[in-house]
Design an enzyme around this catalytic site. Structure first.
Site, PDB file in Angstrom:
ATOM      1  N   GLU A 173       0.839  -1.216   0.000  1.00 32.52           N
ATOM      2  CA  GLU A 173       0.000   0.000   0.000  1.00 32.52           C
ATOM      3  C   GLU A 173       0.868   1.259   0.000  1.00 32.52           C
ATOM      4  OE1 GLU A 173      -3.054  -0.077  -0.531  1.00 32.52           O
ATOM      5  OE2 GLU A 173      -3.985  -1.833   0.372  1.00 32.52           O
ATOM      6  N   GLY A 174       2.006   1.181  -0.674  1.00 32.14           N
ATOM      7  CA  GLY A 174       2.962   2.282  -0.685  1.00 32.14           C
ATOM      8  C   GLY A 174       3.995   2.077   0.398  1.00 32.14           C
TER       9      GLY A 174
END
Length: 383
Positions: free
Chosen positions: A364-365
């Site tokens: 998610e980053g």
């Protein structure tokens, strides 16, 4: 130990109680065996769907739970404290529903959203590619419009949670060159010309597969385009702000589980005639762990409440993801230390918690990307 939560309504308190009951009955007894054997928990997500836990932040008119994000995230945290892989997959499913809900037409939402929110279709999020992780604008997978209707998808997608198991995917593919040439599709879980690689051999979260998808000219219907052509990156980044909050909640639940295991052990284990919790050096370590978990929870709840109020929350979501996942890594590592040699064995769950925490700093980053988002937010303050 159950977390003493500040919840906005009696209904939310009942929902947390239901989640704990289901998690203790369905997740806790199964997690060790499935993670050790790397086997998928057949039927478990259908159970969560029937209980209403797979569509909590979406409106009731489409089959969702109508809950604010601050409540949904605390449900997710409770799941993660019992089984991190299931909580992460639940977060990803919620993330995968966002493009259709936020950018789909009324007809699209009426056609697909109820099945998704009720858990009859469990979703995956298909953004990353082998050469395009943090750099989403570098996507190469193509979606070519056909003269007789529909799009042919050609290319490889990577790192898909529930890959090969999901009933649908939020798929991002290139419809034109350049940064504004990416589009979003609600792709079916099965299609002629779609295949999946073997699950990745991961350090943790082994009960739910992560796999690559191979699109070999698969044809999908034209009305599976979400939003407009070229709107894909806007949709992807909008969804990711929500997904980062989900991972922050999962990381906090994982850290809470590690803290609980360490505290329980420290209250039972004795050295030099005293419980090890009564030795100041160990007691202070546990205190730091507890303070860090409390801080992570407060950070993600602050971001969630901003979202619920309709206020900007992108920077706060990145801060929550950064703080909560770094906390999970530190607290799970410290939990292994508290248990000493036993912590390094598979007789206790803390070594698994430590392995599971690592990926939360990456997906998610990455946390380096979160720092980039935060610094850009400081350079261009939200109004």
């Amino acid at each position: 130990m159950d977390v003493d939560r500040l919840l906005p309504t009696p209904e939310a308190a009942d929902l947390i109680a239901l989640t704990r009951e289901i998690a203790d009955r369905e997740l806790s007894p199964r997690v060790d065996a499935h993670e050790a054997a790397e086997t998928y928990p057949e039927g478990l997500f259908a159970t969560l769907g029937r209980a209403g836990l797979l569509g909590l932040p979406y409106p009731e008119e489409y089959g969702g739970g109508g809950q604010p994000y601050e409540v949904y995230l605390q449900v997710l945290e409770e799941l993660a404290a019992r089984w991190a892989a299931v909580a992460v997959a639940t977060s990803v499913h919620t993330l995968a529903c966002h493009p259709l809900y936020a950018f789909g037409t009324d007809a699209q939402k009426e056609r697909w959203l109820p099945s998704m929110l009720e858990g009859r279709l469990v979703g995956g999020y298909s953004l990353s590619e082998p050469q395009a992780g943090s750099d989403a604008a570098a996507l190469a997978c193509k979606a070519e419009r056909q003269e007789d209707g529909g799009y042919r998808i050609t290319g490889t997608k990577a790192w898909i949670t529930h890959g090969g198991r999901a009933g649908f995917y939020a798929l991002f593919a290139r419809t034109a060159p350049g940064g504004h040439g990416v589009s979003c599709f609600l792709a079916p879980g099965e299609a002629e010309g779609l295949s999946f690689g073997a699950p990745e051999r991961k350090m943790g979260l082994q009960a739910v597969p992560t796999a690559s998808a191979y699109w070999d000219g698969a044809l999908i219907e034209e009305d599976r385009l979400i939003g407009t052509e070229g709107q894909g990156l806007q949709i992807a980044f909008s969804a990711l702000d929500n997904g980062r909050l989900g991972i922050a909640a999962c990381a906090t639940g994982l850290a809470q589980a590690a803290l609980d295991a360490a505290v329980d052990y420290a209250n039972q284990r004795t050295t030099f005639g005293r419980r090890i919790v009564d030795h100041q050096g160990l007691g202070f370590l546990l205190a730091d762990m507890a303070a860090a978990v409390d801080a992570a929870r407060a950070t993600y709840l602050d971001a969630a409440r901003r979202r619920d109020l309709g206020r900007p929350f992108s920077r706060q979501a990145s801060a929550a993801k950064l703080i909560a996942t770094d906390t999970a890594m530190k607290v799970t590592t410290d939990a292994v230390q508290v248990l000493g040699g036993y912590g390094y064995t598979r007789d206790f769950p803390v070594e698994r918690y430590m392995r599971e925490a690592k990926i939360m700093q990456i997906f998610e980053g990455t946390n380096q990307i979160q720092r980039l988002v935060i610094s850009r937010g400081l350079a261009r303050p939200e109004k």
